[in-house]
Design an enzyme around this catalytic site. Structure first.
Site, mmCIF file in Angstrom:
data_model
loop_
_atom_site.group_PDB
_atom_site.id
_atom_site.type_symbol
_atom_site.label_atom_id
_atom_site.label_comp_id
_atom_site.label_asym_id
_atom_site.label_seq_id
_atom_site.Cartn_x
_atom_site.Cartn_y
_atom_site.Cartn_z
ATOM 1 N N LYS A 159 10.485 83.514 -14.003
ATOM 2 C CA LYS A 159 11.050 84.565 -13.142
ATOM 3 C C LYS A 159 10.581 85.956 -13.590
ATOM 4 C CE LYS A 159 15.114 81.865 -11.817
ATOM 5 N NZ LYS A 159 15.067 80.760 -12.800
HETATM 6 O O1 LIG Z 1 13.622 79.775 -10.024
HETATM 7 C C1 LIG Z 1 14.358 78.751 -10.233
HETATM 8 O O2 LIG Z 1 13.878 77.678 -10.623
HETATM 9 C C2 LIG Z 1 15.785 78.829 -9.803
HETATM 10 C C3 LIG Z 1 16.094 79.667 -8.725
HETATM 11 C C4 LIG Z 1 17.396 79.601 -8.164
HETATM 12 O O3 LIG Z 1 17.712 80.252 -7.168
HETATM 13 N N1 LIG Z 1 18.310 78.765 -8.727
HETATM 14 C C5 LIG Z 1 18.038 77.987 -9.814
HETATM 15 O O4 LIG Z 1 18.904 77.231 -10.251
HETATM 16 N N2 LIG Z 1 16.777 78.052 -10.372
HETATM 17 C C6 LIG Z 1 16.473 77.244 -11.589
HETATM 18 O O5 LIG Z 1 16.506 75.868 -11.241
HETATM 19 C C7 LIG Z 1 17.082 75.087 -12.282
HETATM 20 C C8 LIG Z 1 18.352 74.428 -11.746
HETATM 21 O O6 LIG Z 1 18.851 73.577 -12.721
HETATM 22 P P1 LIG Z 1 19.978 72.478 -12.378
HETATM 23 O O7 LIG Z 1 21.126 73.184 -11.707
HETATM 24 O O8 LIG Z 1 20.326 71.943 -13.742
HETATM 25 O O9 LIG Z 1 19.332 71.428 -11.494
HETATM 26 C C9 LIG Z 1 17.335 76.057 -13.449
HETATM 27 O O10 LIG Z 1 16.206 76.030 -14.304
HETATM 28 C C10 LIG Z 1 17.437 77.420 -12.744
HETATM 29 O O11 LIG Z 1 17.018 78.491 -13.566
#
Ligand SMILES: O=C(O)c1cc(=O)[nH]c(=O)n1[C@@H]1O[C@H](COP(=O)(O)O)[C@@H](O)[C@H]1O
Length: 281
Positions: free
Chosen positions: A99
């Protein structure tokens, strides 16, 4: 003389061959403990290697979240370097979730760290933040085009706080999120079969019918599993654009470790749920 194959084309092929699932590599301290590992670099290395062994040969994309490696300083980043290299060697595309966002000159350095071939953390794509103005990303866009890599630009994020910024309406009447999607549509114009400049749009967001999600690039869709979204939500949230969606699952898969077979089975279950949901559209 054409350069390296664009990320979008490589991603489209991987999605067609392996399905669209992206598994996140998020070594939360709590997960290391649940896996019986110490919250240290050795545990980090074991965790990361196990995930790569379990799924890197079968899913289209792996998405390491850099913060969980940076927590251990340079030794953690050394583990991340190895993880990225091993994942790519096993045939998965790697989206580095960092990010990154800064003014143009600094953005160029961020881009070189992940998108310049030969960089220790060279990845297939990088998540970036447009909230210093979409134009601040132009050095990363330029390097991605040159190196056959891609970007996933935060547009409508999965977290409940995102709306404050992303749903804000600009003087021209469009929301900030829609403006980001508009920029991406221009970036991807003419790219076949898929552009290399994607958006990050949460699978948790419910009705997005007021947005034009068909911006010619992929959509990284986090939120399935731990954040409450399900594969069955995908067609309702993304509509016709669901064909370009890369659903991400991190904790929903990782909580099944440390057993490699259990991790693999969990990824396969999500992949099957996604396939069923998406082909129903
Ligand atoms: O850019 C990202 O990957 C991201 C954007 C977003 O809007 N929401 C989000 O959850 N993420 C990332 O996606 C992953 C979600 O993880 P889980 O909720 O464990 O599946 C994490 O690494 C977050 O940092």
């Amino acid at each position: 003389m054409s350069g390296p194959e664009p990320f979008g084309a490589r991603l489209r092929r991987a999605m067609d061959e392996r399905g669209p699932l992206c598994v996140g590599i998020d070594p939360h301290a709590s997960l290391l403990t649940e896996w019986g590992l110490n919250d240290d670099v050795t545990g980090l290395e074991r965790f990361s290697r196990t995930v790569v062994e379990a799924v890197a040969g079968r899913v289209a994309v792996l998405k390491p979240q850099i913060a969980f490696f940076e927590r251990f300083g340079s030794r953690g980043v050394a583990v991340l370097e190895k993880t990225v290299q091993e994942a790519r060697a096993a045939g998965a595309l790697v989206v580095m979730d960092a990010k990154r966002g800064d003014i143009g000159s600094t953005m160029a350095a961020y881009a070189e760290s992940f998108l310049h071939e030969g960089a220790p953390l060279f990845s297939d794509a990088l998540t970036v933040s447009p909230y210093l103005g979409y134009g601040s990303l132009s050095p990363a866009v330029a390097l991605a085009r040159e190196s056959g890599t891609g970007l996933f630009v935060l547009a409508l994020t999965s977290n409940p706080e995102g709306g404050e910024v992303q749903h804000a309406v600009r003087p021209d009447g469009r929301t900030v999120g829609a403006t980001v999607l508009g920029h991406l549509a221009l970036e991807n114009a003419g790219e076949e079969p898929l552009g290399s400049f994607g958006a990050v749009i949460g699978a948790t967001l419910g009705d997005l019918s007021s947005y034009d999600l068909d911006m010619g690039g992929p959509i990284l869709a986090p939120g399935i599993g731990a954040q409450g979204a399900t594969a069955a939500d995908l067609p309702a949230v993304f509509g016709r654009a669901v064909r370009n969606v890369v659903p991400n699952v991190s904790r929903g898969v990782l909580r099944h470790g440390p057993d490699v077979v259990a991790l693999r089975d969990a990824a396969d279950r999500f992949a099957e749920e996604i396939r069923t949901a998406v082909t129903a559209v």
